[in-house]
Scaffold this motif. Structure first.
Motif, PDB file in Angstrom:
ATOM      1  N   LEU A  71       0.849  -1.184   0.000  1.00  0.00           N
ATOM      2  CA  LEU A  71       0.000   0.000   0.000  1.00  0.00           C
ATOM      3  C   LEU A  71       0.886   1.236   0.000  1.00  0.00           C
ATOM      4  N   LEU A  72       0.519   2.231  -0.803  1.00  0.00           N
ATOM      5  CA  LEU A  72       1.170   3.534  -0.786  1.00  0.00           C
ATOM      6  C   LEU A  72       0.094   4.563  -0.473  1.00  0.00           C
ATOM      7  N   VAL A  73       0.187   5.186   0.700  1.00  0.00           N
ATOM      8  CA  VAL A  73      -0.795   6.203   1.096  1.00  0.00           C
ATOM      9  C   VAL A  73      -0.482   7.479   0.323  1.00  0.00           C
ATOM     10  N   THR A  74      -1.497   8.022  -0.337  1.00  0.00           N
ATOM     11  CA  THR A  74      -1.301   9.208  -1.166  1.00  0.00           C
ATOM     12  C   THR A  74      -2.011  10.452  -0.637  1.00  0.00           C
ATOM     13  N   ASP A  75      -2.966  10.279   0.286  1.00  0.00           N
ATOM     14  CA  ASP A  75      -3.697  11.432   0.816  1.00  0.00           C
ATOM     15  C   ASP A  75      -4.375  11.041   2.118  1.00  0.00           C
ATOM     16  N   GLY A  76      -4.499  11.997   3.024  1.00  0.00           N
ATOM     17  CA  GLY A  76      -5.263  11.791   4.245  1.00  0.00           C
ATOM     18  C   GLY A  76      -4.506  11.018   5.311  1.00  0.00           C
ATOM     19  N   VAL A  77      -5.278  10.494   6.274  1.00  0.00           N
ATOM     20  CA  VAL A  77      -4.726   9.724   7.380  1.00  0.00           C
ATOM     21  C   VAL A  77      -5.577   8.481   7.541  1.00  0.00           C
ATOM     22  N   GLY A  78      -4.918   7.346   7.737  1.00  0.00           N
ATOM     23  CA  GLY A  78      -5.651   6.103   7.897  1.00  0.00           C
ATOM     24  C   GLY A  78      -5.091   5.241   8.997  1.00  0.00           C
ATOM     25  N   TRP A  79      -5.690   4.061   9.120  1.00  0.00           N
ATOM     26  CA  TRP A  79      -5.242   3.043  10.063  1.00  0.00           C
ATOM     27  C   TRP A  79      -5.105   1.732   9.315  1.00  0.00           C
ATOM     28  N   THR A  80      -4.186   0.909   9.767  1.00  0.00           N
ATOM     29  CA  THR A  80      -4.049  -0.447   9.268  1.00  0.00           C
ATOM     30  C   THR A  80      -3.705  -1.359  10.428  1.00  0.00           C
ATOM     31  N   GLN A  81      -4.047  -2.631  10.296  1.00  0.00           N
ATOM     32  CA  GLN A  81      -3.776  -3.566  11.375  1.00  0.00           C
ATOM     33  C   GLN A  81      -3.696  -4.983  10.838  1.00  0.00           C
ATOM     34  N   CYS A  82      -2.633  -5.693  11.220  1.00  0.00           N
ATOM     35  CA  CYS A  82      -2.562  -7.137  11.007  1.00  0.00           C
ATOM     36  C   CYS A  82      -3.185  -7.791  12.235  1.00  0.00           C
ATOM     37  N   GLU A  83      -3.863  -8.887  12.030  1.00  0.00           N
ATOM     38  CA  GLU A  83      -4.505  -9.587  13.137  1.00  0.00           C
ATOM     39  C   GLU A  83      -3.471  -9.925  14.213  1.00  0.00           C
ATOM     40  N   GLY A  84      -3.801  -9.555  15.457  1.00  0.00           N
ATOM     41  CA  GLY A  84      -2.920  -9.824  16.578  1.00  0.00           C
ATOM     42  C   GLY A  84      -1.847  -8.780  16.815  1.00  0.00           C
ATOM     43  N   SER A  85      -1.778  -7.760  15.959  1.00  0.00           N
ATOM     44  CA  SER A  85      -0.788  -6.686  16.089  1.00  0.00           C
ATOM     45  C   SER A  85      -1.497  -5.370  16.376  1.00  0.00           C
ATOM     46  N   PRO A  86      -0.750  -4.345  16.812  1.00  0.00           N
ATOM     47  CA  PRO A  86      -1.395  -3.057  17.099  1.00  0.00           C
ATOM     48  C   PRO A  86      -1.920  -2.372  15.836  1.00  0.00           C
ATOM     49  N   LYS A  87      -2.961  -1.593  16.020  1.00  0.00           N
ATOM     50  CA  LYS A  87      -3.463  -0.721  14.956  1.00  0.00           C
ATOM     51  C   LYS A  87      -2.432   0.391  14.772  1.00  0.00           C
ATOM     52  N   THR A  88      -2.119   0.728  13.504  1.00  0.00           N
ATOM     53  CA  THR A  88      -1.053   1.678  13.195  1.00  0.00           C
ATOM     54  C   THR A  88      -1.580   2.790  12.311  1.00  0.00           C
TER      55      THR A  88
END
Length: 147
Positions: A71-88
């Motif tokens: 993933l390449l974030v191009t605008d704004g602010v988001g969250w991502t999370q792998c199962e069992g890991s912290p939300k980033t």
């Protein structure tokens, strides 16, 4: 050579705005999601990409990719999370690698829209396996890793 015979072309240019945007399917997303561009390279390549726009609160379902996803974030602010890991938290310019077969989700924050380019390869014709929606409780749970 016909216009559809891609193997004899040096390259193809797909003009911005040439394809209509589509609404993100409710089987794959929660909230308002717009997919502006989808591209799958002609074989033997297995790569595909999409430009995806998430309104505040919108996100993917849990899903995995047999050969991973970038993933390449191009605008704004988001969250991502792998199962069992912290939300980033993710921001413009951030590059995210989602490892092969790992269940994960990504989307906008609850207050800010986010756009990213998603790149993945297909294995046996399938680039993704979709699972259940991310619950509001899981989506809003903290803390959020911001480093």
């Amino acid at each position: 050579m016909s216009n559809t015979d891609s193997k004899d072309l040096d390259m193809q240019v797909h003009r911005a705005g040439a394809s209509p945007a589509i609404k993100g399917p409710t089987d794959w997303f929660t909230g308002n999601v717009r997919i502006d561009r989808i591209f799958n390279a002609p074989g033997p390549s297995r790569i595909g990409l999409a430009v995806v726009n998430f309104e505040p609160g919108a996100r993917t379902n849990w899903h995995s990719h047999p050969l991973g996803q970038t993933l390449l974030v191009t605008d704004g602010v988001g969250w991502t999370q792998c199962e069992g890991s912290p939300k980033t938290e993710i921001r413009p310019g951030d590059l995210i690698w989602c490892n092969c077969g790992r269940r994960h989700w990504h989307g906008a924050t609850d207050t800010t829209a986010m756009q990213h380019v998603a790149v993945q390869e297909a294995l046996d014709g399938s680039p993704v396996t979709w699972f259940e929606p991310v619950s509001d409780a899981d989506y809003l749970a903290g803390p959020v890793k911001k480093d």
